[in-house]
Design a protein around this motif. Structure first.
Motif, PDB file in Angstrom:
ATOM      1  N   ASP A 105       0.860  -1.186   0.000  1.00  0.00           N
ATOM      2  CA  ASP A 105       0.000   0.000   0.000  1.00  0.00           C
ATOM      3  C   ASP A 105       0.898   1.237   0.000  1.00  0.00           C
ATOM      4  O   ASP A 105       1.360   1.701   1.042  1.00  0.00           O
ATOM      5  N   ARG A 107       2.201   4.997  -2.483  1.00  0.00           N
ATOM      6  CA  ARG A 107       1.846   5.975  -3.514  1.00  0.00           C
ATOM      7  C   ARG A 107       3.112   6.510  -4.163  1.00  0.00           C
ATOM      8  O   ARG A 107       4.148   6.637  -3.517  1.00  0.00           O
ATOM      9  N   SER A 142      -0.782   9.094 -12.478  1.00  0.00           N
ATOM     10  CA  SER A 142      -1.403   8.112 -11.581  1.00  0.00           C
ATOM     11  C   SER A 142      -0.392   7.689 -10.522  1.00  0.00           C
ATOM     12  O   SER A 142       0.722   7.284 -10.841  1.00  0.00           O
ATOM     13  N   ASP A 143      -0.784   7.788  -9.229  1.00  0.00           N
ATOM     14  CA  ASP A 143       0.175   7.489  -8.158  1.00  0.00           C
ATOM     15  C   ASP A 143      -0.153   6.204  -7.405  1.00  0.00           C
ATOM     16  O   ASP A 143       0.501   5.876  -6.420  1.00  0.00           O
ATOM     17  N   THR A 144      -1.175   5.467  -7.855  1.00  0.00           N
ATOM     18  CA  THR A 144      -1.563   4.234  -7.167  1.00  0.00           C
ATOM     19  C   THR A 144      -0.739   3.055  -7.688  1.00  0.00           C
ATOM     20  O   THR A 144      -0.191   3.104  -8.788  1.00  0.00           O
ATOM     21  N   THR A 147      -2.987   0.725 -12.238  1.00  0.00           N
ATOM     22  CA  THR A 147      -3.709   1.693 -13.068  1.00  0.00           C
ATOM     23  C   THR A 147      -4.242   0.986 -14.300  1.00  0.00           C
ATOM     24  O   THR A 147      -3.493   0.275 -14.976  1.00  0.00           O
ATOM     25  N   SER A 580       4.630  -1.623  -9.418  1.00  0.00           N
ATOM     26  CA  SER A 580       3.382  -1.058  -9.935  1.00  0.00           C
ATOM     27  C   SER A 580       3.034  -1.728 -11.263  1.00  0.00           C
ATOM     28  O   SER A 580       3.901  -2.335 -11.913  1.00  0.00           O
ATOM     29  N   ASN A 606      -9.751  -4.848 -11.659  1.00  0.00           N
ATOM     30  CA  ASN A 606      -9.600  -4.752 -10.198  1.00  0.00           C
ATOM     31  C   ASN A 606      -9.666  -6.118  -9.521  1.00  0.00           C
ATOM     32  O   ASN A 606      -8.964  -6.373  -8.534  1.00  0.00           O
ATOM     33  N   SER A 611      -5.323  -4.890  -5.638  1.00  0.00           N
ATOM     34  CA  SER A 611      -4.396  -3.834  -5.236  1.00  0.00           C
ATOM     35  C   SER A 611      -5.024  -3.021  -4.107  1.00  0.00           C
ATOM     36  O   SER A 611      -6.258  -2.894  -4.047  1.00  0.00           O
ATOM     37  N   SER A 613      -5.095   0.064  -3.930  1.00  0.00           N
ATOM     38  CA  SER A 613      -5.754   1.196  -4.571  1.00  0.00           C
ATOM     39  C   SER A 613      -5.468   1.172  -6.064  1.00  0.00           C
ATOM     40  O   SER A 613      -4.355   0.867  -6.486  1.00  0.00           O
ATOM     41  N   THR A 614      -6.504   1.453  -6.854  1.00  0.00           N
ATOM     42  CA  THR A 614      -6.370   1.425  -8.313  1.00  0.00           C
ATOM     43  C   THR A 614      -6.920   2.714  -8.914  1.00  0.00           C
ATOM     44  O   THR A 614      -7.926   3.236  -8.451  1.00  0.00           O
ATOM     45  N   THR A 615      -6.258   3.200  -9.959  1.00  0.00           N
ATOM     46  CA  THR A 615      -6.744   4.366 -10.700  1.00  0.00           C
ATOM     47  C   THR A 615      -7.332   3.900 -12.029  1.00  0.00           C
ATOM     48  O   THR A 615      -6.706   3.106 -12.735  1.00  0.00           O
TER      49      THR A 615
END
Length: 828
Positions: A105, A107, A142-144, A147, A580, A606, A611, A613-615
């Motif tokens: 987790d 960023r 995108s920072d997750t 993506t 990533s 997803n 993950s 967090s996903t963008t």
């Protein structure tokens, strides 16, 4: 309230009870008198007893009152504590949950200042038309950890992906050897490498061709070094890359793994394995017998076929001349030294064909099949029997058509002297040159050499992430279905073939076997790899992700899971930390389901790549086509399942909208229109579904071909390609030749699709359903190649086929983006 007088305690000694019950006045006098005696140090027993009794009473009263108060408070508190404990505890046992995320987790460390600096640099160094849109900046920044980027046709994803790499390497200091950009073909890889070097140069950054080639890869070029790192496999070769050059020690490192044609070097390995297995395995020999009979047998023709209807009228006439025709054909075979054939008894037998009598030339006892000799194409097509009106070739064609439609006995029709030699080798059990006959698996469009069929079927099964022998063991077929023998033979052959390849010096392995070695089913093998081999997959960026196969998905997930499990130690002293995944794709352009790919992994991104967090990014701007092209293509494809919320809009420089013209097939008119666009200086794509269509149009566009082919390659404006080969390309004018239609049903592919968990639950024909959606996507790909003009020429259809829909059935009359110029069908 009356004062409560507690009762005497039951434990008061018996001798005190009478004294304790004395009147109050007497008790007081006794206590007073007793006190005086105490001072005189004398003792009066009765007074002592009276005092003891009185003390018991007063002490008991005080004790009861004190104990009542304290006990009540303590009891309440204790009760309260018990109550609280019971409320907070769960009687259900629950173990800790499993963290199944593929990423930590974290960023990307993007500050407002860094973003501002990069935007300013892009504004200064890139031309105006190349400036990213808001959605493209969302992808870049995108920072997750994961993506997914839904990028429709003409969305400008390549430049955006290049800027993402620039962000990671130049602005964040991530090492290039921590990244991999995956493209699917050699051509797209070359184009992306050129663009990457060009953009880096604008920033004053030198990126060598070697560095760019290390960064931009195909999946296949990433898996090969992994396997070569294992002991004994240092010089391993990929079967798909085998060629005469590789056998001589010169490897084609960048060959096309999706080229399904078998070359001579590959066929040499296939034939050698077949020969050995045929010689040593009795069961395999038994299975080849019904396959050879099915493969050699004359293919049936439907009785309502136009050729059958036309030739039925001359059945009786053909029957009267058939014996003379047999003699004449047999004489040609005798003179060519091709008859008789060992293993075939030259016994003629009569057949009843549509009420008339016809003859065959021989019988094969080992196959229980009859033989008819054909007219060899090398003979003079004008040769005739004496006094006959038709040539031998024409008479033979009538007989063949009638046999195809009305003969239900096992029959082998030898079309040429060459085919007779292959049959002879098969009958003699000579397997040194392979099986020597073609086979057609149900659901395939055409027959092919048996070993080519083995390679294609095994490749499809393995692309779905399945093991061939295991999948075959779970299939079922009708007792008399020759595919039952085909797949059992495939199971035996494929295991022997993989062993045969490994026995070569140096060893050889298929790419599917390599991916399986490092998939989720054998993830322990990934622990054998060094950090240096895994590190390039830390920051993985994949283009055309909608065409990924289950086999590749399993390898990606296993690799990312292993990278995470190694933790911070893998990244010590480096700018690139953790891992990533960024995937770019368009489910509407998924057109490789016939080889085992599926858009479901992109559509369910997803779920498939868990993950923290996903963008999600939607690139809906189309910088290639005008709105009519976009709307027409989307109208066709919208009937297929898709990611919700997709709607593209034309962006960039405004263009004059022209509707997509849908016309009835007319090759001459098409050739004239194509020539006109060429004279106007337009770039042109001519896309066809069948190679025979390409040949038919050649004569009508030959002048254009002659002019265009005389120009340098870069200056040529006409390209002729299949629909599938056109992905990623564009032209001012696009000519689509032929409809998109799923023509067959594939029993075996439906079965393995279910095994792989693809399709809807309980669906009986999931592969066929997926293909009916795919034909719509194929039409979408074809139409969206057009910048300004699109012409779609389709063959007329008498009536819509309920089970075999065509993409052109979705063309809507009355919509401004379609100009349907086909004649309207009359009803009734």
């Amino acid at each position: 309230m009356a004062q409560h007088t507690p009762e005497l305690p039951p434990e008061l000694p018996p001798e005190l009870r009478p004294l304790a019950e004395m009147p109050w006045f007497k008790r007081l006098a006794a206590r007073f008198f007793g006190h005086g005696l105490t001072r005189l140090r004398a003792q009066h027993r009765a007074s002592w007893l009276h005092g003891q009794a009185d003390g018991f009473r007063s002490g008991h009263t005080a004790g009861v009152e004190y104990g009542f108060k304290e006990g009540k408070l303590e009891g309440l508190e204790e009760g309260r504590q018990v109550l609280l404990i019971r409320d907070s505890r769960s009687t259900e046992h629950r173990p800790p949950s499993v963290d199944n995320h593929l990423f930590d987790d974290w960023r990307l460390p993007l500050t407002a200042e860094l973003k501002k600096r990069m935007k300013a640099d892009v504004g200064r160094l890139l031309p105006g038309h190349a400036q990213p849109s808001a959605a493209q900046w969302k992808m870049i920044f995108s920072d997750t950890p994961s993506t997914s980027v839904v990028a429709g046709a003409g969305a400008g994803k390549s430049t955006t992906l290049v800027l993402r790499i620039l962000l990671l390497s130049h602005y964040l200091g991530f090492e290039l050897d921590s990244m991999t950009v995956v493209t699917f073909t050699r051509e797209s890889r070359k184009d992306f490498i050129d663009k990457l070097i060009e953009v880096f140069a604008l920033w004053g950054l030198t990126l060598s061709l070697r560095q760019a080639r290390e960064l931009v890869r195909t999946f296949h070029s990433r898996i090969l070094p992994m396997v070569r790192s294992l002991p004994g496999f240092e010089r391993l070769q990929a079967f798909e890359n085998l060629s005469q050059r590789s056998l001589a020690g010169e490897e084609e490192a960048d060959s096309n793994p999706f080229d399904l044609r078998i070359n001579d070097a590959q066929r040499q390995q296939l034939n050698a394995c077949y020969h050995r297995l045929f010689t040593e395995d009795e069961r395999f020999r038994q299975l080849i017998q019904p396959l050879s009979r099915a493969g050699l047998q004359l293919k049936e023709l439907e009785r309502d076929h136009p050729d059958v209807q036309k030739r039925m009228a001359v059945t009786e006439l053909a029957s009267r001349r058939d014996e003379e025709l047999c003699d004449a054909i047999e004489d040609l075979w005798f003179r060519a030294g091709a008859w008789p054939i060992k293993g075939i008894e030259p016994n003629r037998q009569t057949f009843d064909i549509n009420g008339s009598t016809f003859h065959c030339h021989g019988y094969i006892p080992s196959l229980d099949a009859w033989v008819v000799l054909g007219f060899d194409p090398r003979e003079n097509p004008q040769v005739c029997r004496p006094n006959a009106k038709l040539s031998l070739r024409a008479e033979w064609a009538v007989k063949r058509t009638l046999f195809q439609a009305f003969c239900r006995k096992p029959l082998i029709w030898l079309d040429s002297y060459e085919s007779s030699r292959r049959v002879l080798a098969t009958l003699a059990g000579d397997a040194s040159a392979g099986p020597g006959f073609d086979y057609k698996v149900k659901g395939e469009l055409a027959s092919a050499p048996l070993l080519d069929c083995f390679v294609a079927a095994a490749g499809f099964i393995e692309n779905l992430g399945l093991d061939v022998p295991d999948a075959v063991g779970r299939m079922s077929f009708a007792k008399d279905d020759p595919d039952r023998f085909f797949f059992e033979a495939l199971s035996l052959f494929w295991r022997a073939f993989e062993d045969h390849l490994l026995d070569q010096k140096p060893p050889v392995m298929t790419y599917n076997r390599m991916f399986a070695l490092f998939s989720e089913h054998s993830s322990e093998n990934l622990k054998l790899l060094s950090d240096e081999l895994l590190r390039p997959l830390s920051h993985l960026m994949i283009d055309e992700f909608q065409d990924v196969s289950p086999q590749i998905v399993s390898w990606i997930r296993a690799s990312l899971s292993e990278i995470r499990s190694r933790g911070p130690a893998m990244h010590v002293g480096r700018g690139a930390q953790r891992s990533s995944l960024l995937c770019v794709g368009d489910d509407w352009q998924s057109i490789y389901g016939w080889r085992g790919s599926s858009p479901s992994y992109f559509m369910e991104f997803n779920k498939e790549f868990p993950s923290p967090s996903t963008t999600r990014v939607m690139l809906s701007d189309n910088y290639r086509s005008h709105q009519y092209i976009i709307d027409a293509a989307e109208h066709i494809v919208r009937a297929a399942p898709a990611i919700a919320g997709k709607k593209a809009k034309a962006s960039g420089e405004p263009k004059t909208p022209h509707p997509v013209n849908v016309l009835e097939r007319d090759d001459q008119a098409m050739g004239q229109r194509l020539a006109e666009h060429y004279r106007q200086g337009h770039s042109i794509l001519m896309l066809y579904r069948k190679s025979s269509d390409k040949l038919l149009i050649q004569e009508h566009i030959q002048p254009v071909i002659n002019v265009d082919s005389s120009l340098p390659y870069e200056a040529r404006r006409l390209k002729q390609l299949t629909y599938h080969s056109a992905k990623g390309l564009q032209a001012d004018a696009v000519f689509l030749l032929g409809d998109c239609q799923h023509l067959t049903s594939s029993p075996y592919k439906n079965q393995v699709y279910r095994m792989a968990g693809l399709g809807k639950n309980g669906e009986s024909e999931p592969y066929d359903s997926a293909q009916k959606d795919e034909i719509l996507r194929l039409a979408y790909v074809g139409i969206t190649r057009a910048v300004s003009h699109c012409y779609w020429y389709v063959d007329p259809q008498e009536a819509p086929a309920a089970n075999m829909p065509r993409a052109s059935d979705r063309v809507a009359r009355g919509k401004p983006f379609f100009a349907d110029q086909r004649p309207e069908k009359k009803i009734g």
